[in-house]
Motif scaffolding. Structure first.
Motif, short mmCIF file in Angstrom:
data_model
loop_
_atom_site.label_atom_id
_atom_site.label_comp_id
_atom_site.label_asym_id
_atom_site.label_seq_id
_atom_site.Cartn_x
_atom_site.Cartn_y
_atom_site.Cartn_z
N THR A 26 -10.11 -2.45 -1.48
CA THR A 26 -8.70 -2.87 -1.56
C THR A 26 -8.05 -2.30 -2.81
N ALA A 30 -4.86 0.20 -2.84
CA ALA A 30 -3.66 -0.17 -3.60
C ALA A 30 -3.32 0.87 -4.66
N SER A 31 -4.33 1.58 -5.16
CA SER A 31 -4.06 2.58 -6.19
C SER A 31 -3.50 3.88 -5.62
N HIS A 35 0.23 4.31 -0.22
CA HIS A 35 0.14 2.99 0.39
C HIS A 35 1.01 2.00 -0.38
N SER A 36 1.80 1.25 0.34
CA SER A 36 2.59 0.19 -0.27
C SER A 36 1.67 -0.96 -0.67
N PRO A 37 1.77 -1.43 -1.93
CA PRO A 37 0.93 -2.57 -2.33
C PRO A 37 1.12 -3.80 -1.44
N VAL A 40 -0.87 -3.16 1.70
CA VAL A 40 -2.30 -3.26 1.40
C VAL A 40 -2.69 -4.73 1.32
N PHE A 41 -1.86 -5.54 0.65
CA PHE A 41 -2.14 -6.98 0.55
C PHE A 41 -2.16 -7.63 1.93
#
Length: 93
Positions: A26, A30-31, A35-37, A40-41
């Motif tokens: 994850t 996220a890094s 990808h949008s955080p 990802v969440f």
């Protein structure tokens, strides 16, 4: 429904998930700037909820048939064995 079990279950699962390969994956997603955080969440949370739902369903079904088997003892011995193997492997190399 006994809410007194909520905190120990939360703490146990939370601590078990810290630093595991799922959390590391994850972090890597996220890094990535592609990808949008937020997404990802949402994806990681949904995956954890889905895998937990499967575990609860299987655990509840297994609990009906495994009442006489000391599962905590077996799981504890398993974790100790894995830990001993890891320590042995460290000193072997």
């Amino acid at each position: 429904m006994n809410l007194g079990y909520l905190l120990p279950i939360f703490v146990t699962v939370f601590l078990a998930e810290l630093g595991d390969k799922t959390q590391l994956a994850t972090v890597l997603f996220a890094s990535d700037k592609n990808h949008s955080p937020l997404f990802v969440f949402i994806a990681a949370a949904a995956a954890l909820v889905a895998s937990t739902a499967i575990a609860v369903i299987l655990g509840a079904a297994a609990g009906k048939y495994l009442d006489n088997i000391p599962l905590k003892l077996i799981a504890g011995i398993g974790f100790i064995a894995i830990g001993a193997w890891t320590v042995f492997d460290h000193f072997k190399a």
